[in-house]
Design an enzyme around this catalytic site. Structure first.
Site, PDB file in Angstrom:
ATOM      1  CG  HIS A  42      -1.751   1.273   1.449  1.00 22.13           C
ATOM      2  ND1 HIS A  42      -2.898   1.373   0.821  1.00 22.13           N
ATOM      3  CD2 HIS A  42      -1.404   2.484   1.893  1.00 22.13           C
ATOM      4  CE1 HIS A  42      -3.498   2.348   1.301  1.00 22.13           C
ATOM      5  NE2 HIS A  42      -2.647   3.130   1.938  1.00 22.13           N
ATOM      6  CD  GLU A  43       1.965   3.765   3.630  1.00 21.69           C
ATOM      7  OE1 GLU A  43       2.373   5.012   3.011  1.00 21.69           O
ATOM      8  OE2 GLU A  43       0.860   3.788   4.152  1.00 21.69           O
ATOM      9  CG  HIS A  46       0.461   6.198  -0.792  1.00 22.24           C
ATOM     10  ND1 HIS A  46      -0.665   6.499  -1.412  1.00 22.24           N
ATOM     11  CD2 HIS A  46      -0.041   5.512   0.292  1.00 22.24           C
ATOM     12  CE1 HIS A  46      -1.811   6.064  -0.759  1.00 22.24           C
ATOM     13  NE2 HIS A  46      -1.326   5.640   0.557  1.00 22.24           N
TER      14      HIS A  46
END
Length: 187
Positions: A42-43, A46
């Site tokens: 998820h990170e 980004h």
């Protein structure tokens, strides 16, 4: 993460390990690995989107957030906040929205893989991995898409309400789909 009719998961782990205590340990370890992988990707979603847009970005761990994550998981509620991607440079609304949607999009892809895996491996013990993958990631996507600061959803809805509606609809559909599938499994 688990379902109302998920006793068979623990029973299967008890069958594998021979004891209830070891079954819980095995289930905890599987969930811990999936949480770490899901949060990390998820990170990274980004981070890589920010870099694709020409911005400097790096992951920074928050020690207090890590403690909150560990404590909340021990009391039966997972609130994962061990860190976040920090971005340096001017970020306009569109770029912020694109960077923000990248994390939940990763979770939605993982949830879709989990749902597909559940359909393909129905009746096979490997289904446990796919159920947990889908369940965890559909919940993470839905949670992160809440339109409340500082969640990703608040930045996405600020940039494009239409894209936020599409994203939240996909996340809700995946969330409901994996929860509605628990009657489908037979081991």
């Amino acid at each position: 993460i688990l379902y109302r009719n998920s006793g068979w998961i623990l029973n299967y782990f008890m069958y594998l390990t021979g004891t209830e205590a070891m079954a819980y340990v095995l289930l905890f370890l599987m969930c811990a690995v999936l949480v770490v992988i899901s949060f990390l990707f998820h990170e990274l979603g980004h981070k890589f989107m920010a870099q694709r847009l020409g911005l400097w970005s790096e992951y920074r761990m928050f020690n207090l957030g890590l403690v909150i994550t560990l404590v909340s998981s021990l009391v039966g509620f997972l609130f994962a906040a061990p860190g976040a991607v920090m971005i340096n440079g001017y970020v306009n609304k569109k770029e912020n929205g694109l960077i923000s949607i990248a994390g939940p999009a990763v979770n939605m892809v993982f949830a879709a893989i989990g749902i597909l895996g559940c359909l393909v491996f129905n009746g096979n013990p490997i289904i446990i991995f796919f159920m947990l993958l889908a369940s965890l990631n559909s919940a993470l996507a839905l949670f992160n898409l809440l339109p409340i600061p500082p969640f990703d959803g608040s930045k996405i809805v600020s940039w494009s309400p239409v894209i936020w509606v599409v994203a939240i609809a996909i996340a809700v559909l995946e969330f409901l789909c994996i929860r509605g599938m628990d009657l489908y499994y037979v081991l």
